[in-house]
Design a protein around this motif. Structure first.
Motif, short mmCIF file in Angstrom:
data_model
loop_
_atom_site.label_atom_id
_atom_site.label_comp_id
_atom_site.label_asym_id
_atom_site.label_seq_id
_atom_site.Cartn_x
_atom_site.Cartn_y
_atom_site.Cartn_z
N ASP A 1 0.88 -1.18 0.00
CA ASP A 1 0.00 0.00 0.00
C ASP A 1 0.91 1.22 0.00
O ASP A 1 1.47 1.58 1.04
CB ASP A 1 -0.93 0.02 1.21
N ALA A 2 1.04 1.85 -1.16
CA ALA A 2 2.03 2.92 -1.30
C ALA A 2 1.34 4.26 -1.51
O ALA A 2 0.34 4.37 -2.22
CB ALA A 2 2.95 2.63 -2.48
N ASP A 3 1.90 5.29 -0.88
CA ASP A 3 1.47 6.67 -1.12
C ASP A 3 2.20 7.19 -2.35
O ASP A 3 3.44 7.12 -2.43
CB ASP A 3 1.79 7.54 0.09
N VAL A 4 1.45 7.73 -3.29
CA VAL A 4 2.04 8.26 -4.52
C VAL A 4 1.98 9.79 -4.51
O VAL A 4 2.99 10.47 -4.60
CB VAL A 4 1.34 7.70 -5.77
N TYR A 5 0.78 10.35 -4.49
CA TYR A 5 0.54 11.79 -4.40
C TYR A 5 1.34 12.54 -5.46
O TYR A 5 2.17 13.40 -5.16
CB TYR A 5 0.86 12.30 -3.00
N GLN A 6 1.07 12.20 -6.72
CA GLN A 6 1.72 12.85 -7.84
C GLN A 6 0.67 13.35 -8.82
O GLN A 6 -0.43 12.80 -8.94
CB GLN A 6 2.64 11.87 -8.58
N CYS A 7 1.03 14.43 -9.53
CA CYS A 7 0.19 14.98 -10.59
C CYS A 7 0.96 14.88 -11.90
O CYS A 7 2.08 15.38 -12.01
CB CYS A 7 -0.18 16.44 -10.29
N PHE A 8 0.35 14.20 -12.89
CA PHE A 8 0.94 14.08 -14.22
C PHE A 8 0.13 14.96 -15.17
O PHE A 8 -1.10 14.86 -15.21
CB PHE A 8 0.89 12.62 -14.69
N GLU A 9 0.82 15.79 -15.97
CA GLU A 9 0.14 16.73 -16.87
C GLU A 9 0.55 16.43 -18.31
O GLU A 9 1.74 16.22 -18.61
CB GLU A 9 0.48 18.17 -16.51
N PHE A 10 -0.46 16.44 -19.21
CA PHE A 10 -0.23 16.19 -20.63
C PHE A 10 -0.97 17.25 -21.43
O PHE A 10 -2.14 17.56 -21.14
CB PHE A 10 -0.75 14.81 -21.03
N ASP A 11 -0.33 17.79 -22.46
CA ASP A 11 -0.97 18.72 -23.39
C ASP A 11 -1.32 17.96 -24.66
O ASP A 11 -0.43 17.42 -25.35
CB ASP A 11 -0.03 19.89 -23.71
#
Length: 530
Positions: A162-172
Protein backbone atom coordinates in the motif's frame (compact mmCIF):
# COMPACT_ATOMS: atom_id res chain seq x y z
CA UNK A 1 -13.07 15.02 24.85
CA UNK A 2 -15.36 12.26 23.62
CA UNK A 3 -16.09 14.30 20.49
CA UNK A 4 -12.43 15.14 19.99
CA UNK A 5 -11.56 11.46 20.13
CA UNK A 6 -14.00 10.74 17.33
CA UNK A 7 -16.67 9.34 19.61
CA UNK A 8 -14.41 6.50 20.73
CA UNK A 9 -13.96 7.50 24.36
CA UNK A 10 -17.25 5.84 25.29
CA UNK A 11 -16.80 2.55 23.53
CA UNK A 12 -17.42 3.48 19.87
CA UNK A 13 -14.99 3.54 16.98
CA UNK A 14 -16.86 5.86 14.59
CA UNK A 15 -15.15 8.91 13.12
CA UNK A 16 -16.33 12.39 13.98
CA UNK A 17 -19.46 13.70 12.30
CA UNK A 18 -17.82 16.51 10.33
CA UNK A 19 -15.45 14.41 8.26
CA UNK A 20 -14.42 17.42 6.16
CA UNK A 21 -12.41 18.76 9.10
CA UNK A 22 -10.12 15.76 8.84
CA UNK A 23 -9.47 15.74 5.06
CA UNK A 24 -6.83 17.48 2.95
CA UNK A 25 -8.21 20.70 1.54
CA UNK A 26 -8.41 19.36 -2.01
CA UNK A 27 -10.61 16.50 -0.74
CA UNK A 28 -13.21 18.71 0.94
CA UNK A 29 -16.49 18.12 -0.91
CA UNK A 30 -14.91 15.65 -3.33
CA UNK A 31 -16.60 12.25 -3.60
CA UNK A 32 -14.60 9.04 -3.24
CA UNK A 33 -16.00 6.18 -5.29
CA UNK A 34 -15.47 2.56 -4.27
CA UNK A 35 -14.75 1.65 -7.90
CA UNK A 36 -14.50 3.23 -11.34
CA UNK A 37 -16.69 6.12 -12.50
CA UNK A 38 -18.34 3.94 -15.14
CA UNK A 39 -19.35 1.48 -12.39
CA UNK A 40 -20.98 4.10 -10.18
CA UNK A 41 -24.73 3.94 -10.75
CA UNK A 42 -25.52 7.51 -9.73
CA UNK A 43 -22.95 9.17 -12.00
CA UNK A 44 -23.12 6.65 -14.82
CA UNK A 45 -26.89 6.98 -15.28
CA UNK A 46 -26.47 10.75 -15.54
CA UNK A 47 -23.39 10.56 -17.72
CA UNK A 48 -24.35 7.58 -19.88
CA UNK A 49 -21.99 6.48 -22.64
CA UNK A 50 -21.17 9.12 -25.20
CA UNK A 51 -19.74 6.98 -27.99
CA UNK A 52 -20.45 3.57 -29.43
CA UNK A 53 -17.39 1.40 -28.95
CA UNK A 54 -17.30 -1.60 -31.28
CA UNK A 55 -14.50 -4.12 -31.06
CA UNK A 56 -12.98 -5.04 -34.41
CA UNK A 57 -12.06 -8.69 -34.75
CA UNK A 58 -10.38 -10.62 -37.54
CA UNK A 59 -11.00 -14.30 -38.26
CA UNK A 60 -8.26 -16.82 -38.93
CA UNK A 61 -7.97 -20.57 -39.30
CA UNK A 62 -6.84 -22.61 -36.32
CA UNK A 63 -3.84 -24.97 -36.17
CA UNK A 64 -5.74 -27.82 -37.88
CA UNK A 65 -5.71 -26.14 -41.29
CA UNK A 66 -8.59 -24.99 -43.52
CA UNK A 67 -10.26 -28.41 -43.49
CA UNK A 68 -10.02 -29.55 -39.85
CA UNK A 69 -9.11 -26.37 -38.01
CA UNK A 70 -11.74 -24.19 -36.38
CA UNK A 71 -12.15 -20.58 -37.46
CA UNK A 72 -10.98 -18.31 -34.66
CA UNK A 73 -11.02 -14.53 -34.21
CA UNK A 74 -8.61 -12.11 -32.67
CA UNK A 75 -8.95 -8.48 -31.68
CA UNK A 76 -7.40 -6.12 -34.20
CA UNK A 77 -8.77 -2.72 -33.22
CA UNK A 78 -11.62 -0.61 -31.88
CA UNK A 79 -14.25 1.43 -33.72
CA UNK A 80 -15.31 4.48 -31.74
CA UNK A 81 -18.10 6.40 -33.35
CA UNK A 82 -21.49 7.99 -33.02
CA UNK A 83 -24.42 6.17 -34.57
CA UNK A 84 -27.87 7.74 -34.29
CA UNK A 85 -31.04 6.96 -36.22
CA UNK A 86 -33.69 9.69 -36.08
CA UNK A 87 -37.04 9.17 -37.78
CA UNK A 88 -37.51 11.84 -40.41
CA UNK A 89 -41.09 12.58 -39.43
CA UNK A 90 -40.03 13.42 -35.88
CA UNK A 91 -37.59 16.14 -36.80
CA UNK A 92 -40.36 18.71 -36.24
CA UNK A 93 -41.36 17.24 -32.88
CA UNK A 94 -39.93 18.95 -29.85
CA UNK A 95 -38.36 15.75 -28.59
CA UNK A 96 -36.85 14.94 -31.95
CA UNK A 97 -35.59 18.50 -32.34
CA UNK A 98 -33.87 18.41 -28.94
CA UNK A 99 -32.33 15.08 -29.77
CA UNK A 100 -31.11 16.39 -33.10
CA UNK A 101 -29.62 19.51 -31.50
CA UNK A 102 -27.85 17.38 -28.90
CA UNK A 103 -26.38 15.25 -31.67
CA UNK A 104 -25.31 18.36 -33.58
CA UNK A 105 -23.65 19.84 -30.49
CA UNK A 106 -21.78 16.61 -29.93
CA UNK A 107 -20.73 16.47 -33.55
CA UNK A 108 -19.36 19.99 -33.26
CA UNK A 109 -17.41 18.95 -30.18
CA UNK A 110 -15.72 16.04 -31.87
CA UNK A 111 -15.27 17.69 -35.27
CA UNK A 112 -13.38 20.72 -34.00
CA UNK A 113 -10.52 19.64 -31.68
CA UNK A 114 -9.49 21.88 -28.80
CA UNK A 115 -6.16 22.16 -27.08
CA UNK A 116 -6.49 20.92 -23.52
CA UNK A 117 -4.31 19.97 -20.58
CA UNK A 118 -4.99 16.61 -18.98
CA UNK A 119 -4.15 16.34 -15.29
CA UNK A 120 -3.93 12.94 -13.70
CA UNK A 121 -3.80 12.94 -9.90
CA UNK A 122 -2.64 9.61 -8.46
CA UNK A 123 -3.00 9.44 -4.69
CA UNK A 124 -2.25 5.84 -3.70
CA UNK A 125 -1.90 2.30 -4.94
CA UNK A 126 -3.53 -0.25 -2.66
CA UNK A 127 -3.61 -3.98 -1.97
CA UNK A 128 -0.99 -4.88 -4.55
CA UNK A 129 -0.06 -8.50 -5.03
CA UNK A 130 3.40 -9.38 -3.64
CA UNK A 131 6.21 -9.25 -6.19
CA UNK A 132 9.31 -9.96 -4.08
CA UNK A 133 10.43 -12.87 -1.94
CA UNK A 134 9.81 -10.69 1.11
CA UNK A 135 6.08 -10.75 0.37
CA UNK A 136 5.96 -7.08 -0.59
CA UNK A 137 6.78 -4.83 -3.56
CA UNK A 138 8.54 -1.56 -4.41
CA UNK A 139 5.85 0.12 -6.53
CA UNK A 140 6.02 3.24 -8.67
CA UNK A 141 3.63 4.74 -11.24
CA UNK A 142 4.12 5.51 -14.94
CA UNK A 143 1.46 7.47 -16.90
CA UNK A 144 1.25 7.28 -20.70
CA UNK A 145 -0.89 9.28 -23.12
CA UNK A 146 -0.11 8.66 -26.79
CA UNK A 147 3.61 9.21 -27.25
CA UNK A 148 3.97 11.06 -23.93
CA UNK A 149 5.24 9.03 -20.99
CA UNK A 150 5.87 10.28 -17.45
CA UNK A 151 7.14 8.51 -14.36
CA UNK A 152 10.24 8.17 -12.23
CA UNK A 153 11.35 4.77 -10.99
CA UNK A 154 13.51 6.48 -8.37
CA UNK A 155 10.32 7.62 -6.64
CA UNK A 156 9.35 4.07 -5.78
CA UNK A 157 7.97 3.19 -2.35
CA UNK A 158 10.04 0.62 -0.51
CA UNK A 159 8.81 -2.77 0.68
CA UNK A 160 5.05 -2.19 0.82
CA UNK A 161 1.79 -3.30 -0.77
CA UNK A 162 0.00 0.00 0.00
CA UNK A 163 2.03 2.92 -1.30
CA UNK A 164 1.47 6.67 -1.12
CA UNK A 165 2.04 8.26 -4.52
CA UNK A 166 0.54 11.79 -4.40
CA UNK A 167 1.72 12.85 -7.84
CA UNK A 168 0.19 14.98 -10.59
CA UNK A 169 0.94 14.08 -14.22
CA UNK A 170 0.14 16.73 -16.87
CA UNK A 171 -0.23 16.19 -20.63
CA UNK A 172 -0.97 18.72 -23.39
CA UNK A 173 -3.08 17.16 -26.13
CA UNK A 174 -5.87 17.92 -28.59
CA UNK A 175 -9.30 16.66 -27.70
CA UNK A 176 -10.63 14.66 -29.46
CA UNK A 177 -7.31 13.02 -30.20
CA UNK A 178 -5.10 10.78 -28.16
CA UNK A 179 -7.65 9.68 -25.62
CA UNK A 180 -6.50 6.50 -23.86
CA UNK A 181 -4.69 7.52 -20.68
CA UNK A 182 -2.84 4.50 -19.34
CA UNK A 183 -1.66 4.23 -15.74
CA UNK A 184 0.94 1.50 -15.19
CA UNK A 185 2.31 0.30 -11.86
CA UNK A 186 5.75 -1.34 -11.78
CA UNK A 187 7.80 -3.07 -9.13
CA UNK A 188 11.27 -1.54 -8.82
CA UNK A 189 14.16 -4.01 -8.98
CA UNK A 190 17.74 -3.05 -8.25
CA UNK A 191 19.06 -5.74 -10.59
CA UNK A 192 17.33 -6.64 -13.81
CA UNK A 193 14.22 -5.14 -15.43
CA UNK A 194 11.36 -3.89 -13.31
CA UNK A 195 8.33 -6.15 -12.99
CA UNK A 196 5.01 -5.03 -14.44
CA UNK A 197 2.30 -5.26 -11.78
CA UNK A 198 -0.81 -3.98 -13.52
CA UNK A 199 -2.46 -1.07 -15.30
CA UNK A 200 -5.74 0.77 -15.77
CA UNK A 201 -6.90 2.81 -18.77
CA UNK A 202 -9.08 5.94 -18.72
CA UNK A 203 -10.97 6.97 -21.88
CA UNK A 204 -10.63 10.76 -21.92
CA UNK A 205 -12.92 11.36 -24.90
CA UNK A 206 -15.84 9.74 -23.09
CA UNK A 207 -15.42 12.31 -20.35
CA UNK A 208 -14.56 15.32 -22.45
CA UNK A 209 -17.65 14.84 -24.62
CA UNK A 210 -19.97 14.18 -21.69
CA UNK A 211 -21.85 17.26 -20.53
CA UNK A 212 -22.71 15.56 -17.26
CA UNK A 213 -19.02 14.97 -16.52
CA UNK A 214 -18.09 18.52 -17.46
CA UNK A 215 -20.74 19.89 -15.09
CA UNK A 216 -19.21 18.08 -12.12
CA UNK A 217 -17.60 20.86 -10.02
CA UNK A 218 -15.16 18.41 -8.41
CA UNK A 219 -14.21 15.28 -10.28
CA UNK A 220 -14.59 12.23 -7.99
CA UNK A 221 -11.73 10.07 -6.80
CA UNK A 222 -11.94 6.63 -8.39
CA UNK A 223 -10.52 3.39 -7.06
CA UNK A 224 -9.62 1.69 -10.34
CA UNK A 225 -8.59 -1.93 -10.65
CA UNK A 226 -5.10 -2.76 -11.87
CA UNK A 227 -5.19 -5.52 -14.49
CA UNK A 228 -2.48 -7.68 -16.00
CA UNK A 229 -2.98 -9.47 -19.35
CA UNK A 230 -1.38 -12.61 -17.93
CA UNK A 231 -4.31 -13.18 -15.57
CA UNK A 232 -7.94 -12.23 -15.04
CA UNK A 233 -7.44 -11.45 -11.34
CA UNK A 234 -7.09 -7.91 -10.06
CA UNK A 235 -3.53 -6.95 -9.14
CA UNK A 236 -4.60 -4.20 -6.77
CA UNK A 237 -6.13 -0.77 -7.22
CA UNK A 238 -5.13 2.84 -7.82
CA UNK A 239 -6.80 5.86 -6.25
CA UNK A 240 -6.90 8.70 -8.78
CA UNK A 241 -8.94 11.36 -10.48
CA UNK A 242 -8.69 13.10 -13.87
CA UNK A 243 -9.21 16.76 -14.79
CA UNK A 244 -9.34 18.09 -18.37
CA UNK A 245 -8.85 21.87 -18.64
CA UNK A 246 -8.88 23.94 -21.85
CA UNK A 247 -5.38 25.25 -22.36
CA UNK A 248 -6.53 28.87 -22.44
CA UNK A 249 -7.88 28.48 -18.86
CA UNK A 250 -4.99 26.69 -17.13
CA UNK A 251 -3.87 29.91 -15.41
CA UNK A 252 -7.30 30.34 -13.89
CA UNK A 253 -7.29 26.71 -12.76
CA UNK A 254 -3.75 25.83 -11.65
CA UNK A 255 -2.77 22.28 -10.79
CA UNK A 256 -3.59 21.12 -7.27
CA UNK A 257 -0.70 20.33 -4.97
CA UNK A 258 -1.58 16.88 -3.64
CA UNK A 259 1.72 16.38 -1.82
CA UNK A 260 1.17 15.60 1.87
CA UNK A 261 1.70 18.52 4.22
CA UNK A 262 5.05 18.86 5.93
CA UNK A 263 5.30 17.03 9.22
CA UNK A 264 5.19 19.05 12.40
CA UNK A 265 6.08 17.95 15.91
CA UNK A 266 3.35 18.03 18.54
CA UNK A 267 3.25 17.19 22.24
CA UNK A 268 0.29 15.31 23.67
CA UNK A 269 -0.27 15.67 27.41
CA UNK A 270 -2.68 13.36 29.12
CA UNK A 271 -3.54 13.58 32.82
CA UNK A 272 -4.93 10.46 34.51
CA UNK A 273 -7.02 11.67 37.44
CA UNK A 274 -8.89 8.69 38.88
CA UNK A 275 -10.71 5.45 38.11
CA UNK A 276 -14.04 3.80 38.88
CA UNK A 277 -15.09 0.15 38.93
CA UNK A 278 -11.54 -1.18 38.92
CA UNK A 279 -11.76 -4.99 39.30
CA UNK A 280 -10.16 -6.71 42.28
CA UNK A 281 -7.23 -9.03 41.94
CA UNK A 282 -7.05 -12.62 43.12
CA UNK A 283 -6.68 -11.52 46.80
CA UNK A 284 -9.86 -9.45 47.10
CA UNK A 285 -8.01 -6.22 46.39
CA UNK A 286 -5.90 -4.70 43.65
CA UNK A 287 -2.82 -2.52 43.46
CA UNK A 288 -3.94 -0.39 40.53
CA UNK A 289 -1.81 1.48 38.06
CA UNK A 290 -2.63 2.81 34.57
CA UNK A 291 -0.47 2.25 31.53
CA UNK A 292 -0.82 4.43 28.44
CA UNK A 293 0.84 3.93 25.07
CA UNK A 294 0.72 5.97 21.86
CA UNK A 295 1.37 4.23 18.55
CA UNK A 296 1.23 5.19 14.87
CA UNK A 297 2.47 3.87 11.56
CA UNK A 298 6.23 4.22 11.01
CA UNK A 299 6.80 5.56 14.52
CA UNK A 300 8.10 3.95 17.68
CA UNK A 301 5.46 3.15 20.30
CA UNK A 302 5.72 5.32 23.42
CA UNK A 303 4.53 3.92 26.74
CA UNK A 304 4.24 5.42 30.23
CA UNK A 305 2.75 4.27 33.54
CA UNK A 306 1.35 5.97 36.63
CA UNK A 307 2.44 5.23 40.16
CA UNK A 308 0.60 2.48 42.07
CA UNK A 309 -2.47 3.01 44.23
CA UNK A 310 -2.17 0.10 46.67
CA UNK A 311 -4.98 -1.85 48.34
CA UNK A 312 -7.90 -0.64 46.21
CA UNK A 313 -11.05 -2.48 47.31
CA UNK A 314 -13.91 -0.26 46.10
CA UNK A 315 -12.78 0.20 42.49
CA UNK A 316 -11.70 3.82 43.06
CA UNK A 317 -8.04 4.64 42.50
CA UNK A 318 -6.52 8.15 42.46
CA UNK A 319 -3.41 9.24 40.56
CA UNK A 320 -3.15 12.87 39.36
CA UNK A 321 -0.46 11.69 36.97
CA UNK A 322 0.61 13.21 33.65
CA UNK A 323 1.73 11.35 30.53
CA UNK A 324 3.76 13.28 27.94
CA UNK A 325 4.03 11.92 24.39
CA UNK A 326 5.76 13.39 21.33
CA UNK A 327 4.29 12.80 17.88
CA UNK A 328 4.80 14.11 14.36
CA UNK A 329 1.69 15.09 12.40
CA UNK A 330 0.18 14.23 10.04
CA UNK A 331 0.35 10.60 11.10
CA UNK A 332 -1.46 7.42 10.13
CA UNK A 333 -3.35 4.96 12.28
CA UNK A 334 -2.62 6.83 15.50
CA UNK A 335 -4.00 4.97 18.51
CA UNK A 336 -4.02 5.52 22.24
CA UNK A 337 -4.05 2.34 24.31
CA UNK A 338 -5.14 2.57 27.94
CA UNK A 339 -4.63 -0.41 30.24
CA UNK A 340 -5.56 -0.91 33.90
CA UNK A 341 -3.19 -3.27 35.74
CA UNK A 342 -2.94 -4.99 39.11
CA UNK A 343 0.66 -4.53 40.27
CA UNK A 344 2.70 -7.57 41.29
CA UNK A 345 6.24 -7.22 42.65
CA UNK A 346 7.30 -10.60 41.24
CA UNK A 347 5.54 -10.78 37.86
CA UNK A 348 4.69 -7.96 35.49
CA UNK A 349 1.18 -7.83 36.96
CA UNK A 350 -2.33 -8.81 35.89
CA UNK A 351 -4.30 -6.97 33.23
CA UNK A 352 -7.67 -5.79 34.60
CA UNK A 353 -9.11 -3.73 31.72
CA UNK A 354 -8.06 -2.10 28.45
CA UNK A 355 -9.20 0.08 25.55
CA UNK A 356 -7.73 0.99 22.15
CA UNK A 357 -8.84 4.46 21.02
CA UNK A 358 -8.35 5.71 17.41
CA UNK A 359 -7.16 9.33 17.40
CA UNK A 360 -7.60 10.10 13.70
CA UNK A 361 -10.06 12.95 14.11
CA UNK A 362 -8.33 14.35 17.19
CA UNK A 363 -4.93 14.48 15.49
CA UNK A 364 -6.22 15.98 12.26
CA UNK A 365 -8.18 18.68 14.06
CA UNK A 366 -5.06 19.68 15.97
CA UNK A 367 -3.01 19.75 12.79
CA UNK A 368 -5.63 21.89 11.07
CA UNK A 369 -5.60 24.35 13.97
CA UNK A 370 -1.81 24.57 14.24
CA UNK A 371 -1.53 27.95 12.55
CA UNK A 372 -4.20 29.55 14.73
CA UNK A 373 -2.59 28.07 17.86
CA UNK A 374 0.78 29.51 16.89
CA UNK A 375 -0.86 32.88 16.23
CA UNK A 376 -2.24 32.75 19.78
CA UNK A 377 1.27 32.19 21.06
CA UNK A 378 2.69 35.08 19.05
CA UNK A 379 -0.11 37.30 20.30
CA UNK A 380 0.48 36.14 23.91
CA UNK A 381 -3.16 35.12 24.18
CA UNK A 382 -2.55 31.48 25.02
CA UNK A 383 -2.96 30.74 28.72
CA UNK A 384 -2.80 27.06 29.65
CA UNK A 385 -4.57 25.95 32.84
CA UNK A 386 -2.76 27.03 36.00
CA UNK A 387 -3.07 25.93 39.62
CA UNK A 388 -6.54 24.68 40.49
CA UNK A 389 -8.12 26.19 37.40
CA UNK A 390 -10.76 23.85 36.00
CA UNK A 391 -9.48 21.51 33.31
CA UNK A 392 -11.85 19.83 30.80
CA UNK A 393 -12.08 16.12 31.60
CA UNK A 394 -13.97 13.09 30.39
CA UNK A 395 -14.39 9.44 31.32
CA UNK A 396 -12.92 6.81 29.02
CA UNK A 397 -14.68 3.46 29.30
CA UNK A 398 -12.51 0.34 29.28
CA UNK A 399 -13.30 -3.30 28.58
CA UNK A 400 -12.92 -5.98 31.26
CA UNK A 401 -10.13 -8.48 30.70
CA UNK A 402 -11.06 -12.16 30.70
CA UNK A 403 -8.79 -12.77 33.70
CA UNK A 404 -10.45 -10.01 35.74
CA UNK A 405 -13.92 -11.44 35.09
CA UNK A 406 -12.71 -14.89 36.01
CA UNK A 407 -11.17 -13.83 39.34
CA UNK A 408 -13.59 -11.17 40.54
CA UNK A 409 -17.24 -11.99 41.22
CA UNK A 410 -18.03 -8.33 41.81
CA UNK A 411 -16.67 -7.43 38.36
CA UNK A 412 -19.05 -9.93 36.78
CA UNK A 413 -21.90 -8.36 38.75
CA UNK A 414 -20.86 -4.88 37.57
CA UNK A 415 -20.72 -6.09 33.99
CA UNK A 416 -24.27 -7.45 34.17
CA UNK A 417 -25.42 -4.05 35.42
CA UNK A 418 -23.65 -2.26 32.57
CA UNK A 419 -20.90 -0.84 34.78
CA UNK A 420 -17.46 -0.98 33.20
CA UNK A 421 -14.02 0.18 34.38
CA UNK A 422 -13.40 3.79 33.43
CA UNK A 423 -10.63 6.34 33.73
CA UNK A 424 -11.07 10.10 34.16
CA UNK A 425 -8.58 11.89 31.90
CA UNK A 426 -7.84 15.23 30.30
CA UNK A 427 -5.92 15.53 27.03
CA UNK A 428 -4.34 18.43 25.19
CA UNK A 429 -2.36 18.37 21.94
CA UNK A 430 0.01 21.28 21.33
CA UNK A 431 2.61 22.24 18.74
CA UNK A 432 6.03 21.80 20.30
CA UNK A 433 6.54 25.59 20.28
CA UNK A 434 3.58 26.04 22.61
CA UNK A 435 4.58 23.05 24.69
CA UNK A 436 8.06 24.53 25.12
CA UNK A 437 6.58 27.90 26.13
CA UNK A 438 4.28 26.25 28.70
CA UNK A 439 6.25 23.25 30.03
CA UNK A 440 4.86 20.43 32.14
CA UNK A 441 6.70 17.53 33.78
CA UNK A 442 5.95 13.84 33.54
CA UNK A 443 3.94 12.44 36.44
CA UNK A 444 4.06 15.05 39.21
CA UNK A 445 7.70 15.92 38.62
CA UNK A 446 9.05 19.39 38.03
CA UNK A 447 7.85 21.57 36.43
CA UNK A 448 4.52 20.54 37.95
CA UNK A 449 2.42 23.18 36.18
CA UNK A 450 -0.03 23.50 33.30
CA UNK A 451 -1.91 22.35 35.39
CA UNK A 452 -0.50 21.75 38.87
CA UNK A 453 -1.08 18.14 39.93
CA UNK A 454 -1.41 17.72 43.73
CA UNK A 455 -0.66 14.52 45.56
CA UNK A 456 -3.68 12.22 45.29
CA UNK A 457 -5.88 11.88 48.37
CA UNK A 458 -5.81 8.15 48.92
CA UNK A 459 -7.77 6.72 51.89
CA UNK A 460 -5.64 5.31 54.77
CA UNK A 461 -5.33 1.55 55.34
CA UNK A 462 -3.61 -0.77 57.86
CA UNK A 463 -2.02 -2.53 54.94
CA UNK A 464 -0.82 0.83 53.74
CA UNK A 465 1.02 1.41 57.06
CA UNK A 466 2.92 -1.83 56.57
CA UNK A 467 3.63 -0.92 52.98
CA UNK A 468 4.82 2.55 54.03
CA UNK A 469 7.23 0.97 56.52
CA UNK A 470 8.56 -1.26 53.78
CA UNK A 471 8.95 1.71 51.44
CA UNK A 472 10.67 3.70 54.23
CA UNK A 473 13.08 0.86 54.81
CA UNK A 474 13.75 0.67 51.06
CA UNK A 475 14.51 4.39 50.88
CA UNK A 476 16.75 4.33 53.98
CA UNK A 477 18.52 1.29 52.66
CA UNK A 478 19.17 3.09 49.38
CA UNK A 479 20.68 6.02 51.29
CA UNK A 480 22.55 4.31 54.17
CA UNK A 481 23.02 0.80 52.77
CA UNK A 482 21.30 -0.72 55.81
CA UNK A 483 21.24 -4.19 54.33
CA UNK A 484 25.03 -4.17 53.98
CA UNK A 485 25.50 -2.88 57.52
CA UNK A 486 23.18 -5.58 58.90
CA UNK A 487 25.06 -8.24 56.96
CA UNK A 488 28.39 -7.06 58.40
CA UNK A 489 26.99 -6.98 61.96
CA UNK A 490 25.54 -10.45 61.55
CA UNK A 491 28.90 -11.70 60.32
CA UNK A 492 30.74 -10.35 63.39
CA UNK A 493 28.08 -11.72 65.76
CA UNK A 494 28.44 -15.15 64.23
CA UNK A 495 32.20 -14.83 64.42
CA UNK A 496 32.13 -13.96 68.15
CA UNK A 497 29.62 -16.69 68.87
CA UNK A 498 31.75 -19.11 66.94
CA UNK A 499 34.91 -18.19 68.92
CA UNK A 500 33.09 -18.50 72.24
CA UNK A 501 31.63 -21.85 71.27
CA UNK A 502 35.06 -23.05 70.13
CA UNK A 503 36.63 -22.18 73.51
CA UNK A 504 33.83 -24.03 75.35
CA UNK A 505 34.35 -27.05 73.13
CA UNK A 506 38.05 -27.11 73.99
CA UNK A 507 37.20 -26.99 77.73
CA UNK A 508 34.78 -29.88 77.37
CA UNK A 509 37.36 -31.87 75.43
CA UNK A 510 40.01 -31.25 78.09
CA UNK A 511 37.56 -32.23 80.84
CA UNK A 512 36.70 -35.44 79.02
CA UNK A 513 40.35 -36.23 78.54
CA UNK A 514 41.07 -35.79 82.27
CA UNK A 515 38.13 -38.02 83.20
CA UNK A 516 39.34 -40.66 80.80
CA UNK A 517 42.87 -40.52 82.14
CA UNK A 518 41.64 -40.75 85.76
CA UNK A 519 39.51 -43.77 84.95
CA UNK A 520 42.40 -45.48 83.24
CA UNK A 521 44.74 -44.86 86.18
CA UNK A 522 42.13 -46.30 88.53
CA UNK A 523 41.87 -49.46 86.47
CA UNK A 524 45.63 -49.85 86.38
CA UNK A 525 45.96 -49.49 90.18
CA UNK A 526 43.33 -52.19 90.77
CA UNK A 527 45.15 -54.56 88.51
CA UNK A 528 48.35 -54.15 90.43
CA UNK A 529 46.59 -54.88 93.77
CA UNK A 530 45.16 -58.07 92.40
Amino acid sequence: LGGALGGSAHGGTAEADDEDDFLPRYMVGRRVLPGELSEDEEDFTRMEQTFDDLELRRSFVGPGGPRDGARLTRRCGLFKGLIRVVEEGKFRDQGGLEQTEAVVDLLRTIQYPRQVRVRLYVLRVLKLLPQDLSGAADPYVVATLGSQRQGDRQRHAANTLDADVYQCFEFDVDMPGESLLKVDVYDYDLLGPDDFIGSTTVDLEERWCSRAWQLMPLKPVERRRLLNPRTTFSQGSAELWVDIVPRNRIKAFPAINVQPDDTMEFVMRMVVWETKYAPNGDKGKSDVFIKGSLSSTNAKTQAESTDVHYFVKDGKAFFNWRFVFKIKLPSKHTRLTLEMWDYDIISKGNLLAFKVIPLKGFMRKAYRARESMLELKRGTHYFPPQGNEEVPTDWIHLDYSAEALRNDRRARKWQRRGKVPKVLVSIELLPWQLAHASPAGIGRSSPNINPVLPEPKRPPSIDLVVLTAKQLWTELNAIFHLNLILAILLFFILLILGGTLLSHINTVIEFGRNVFNAARDDVDSRGELE
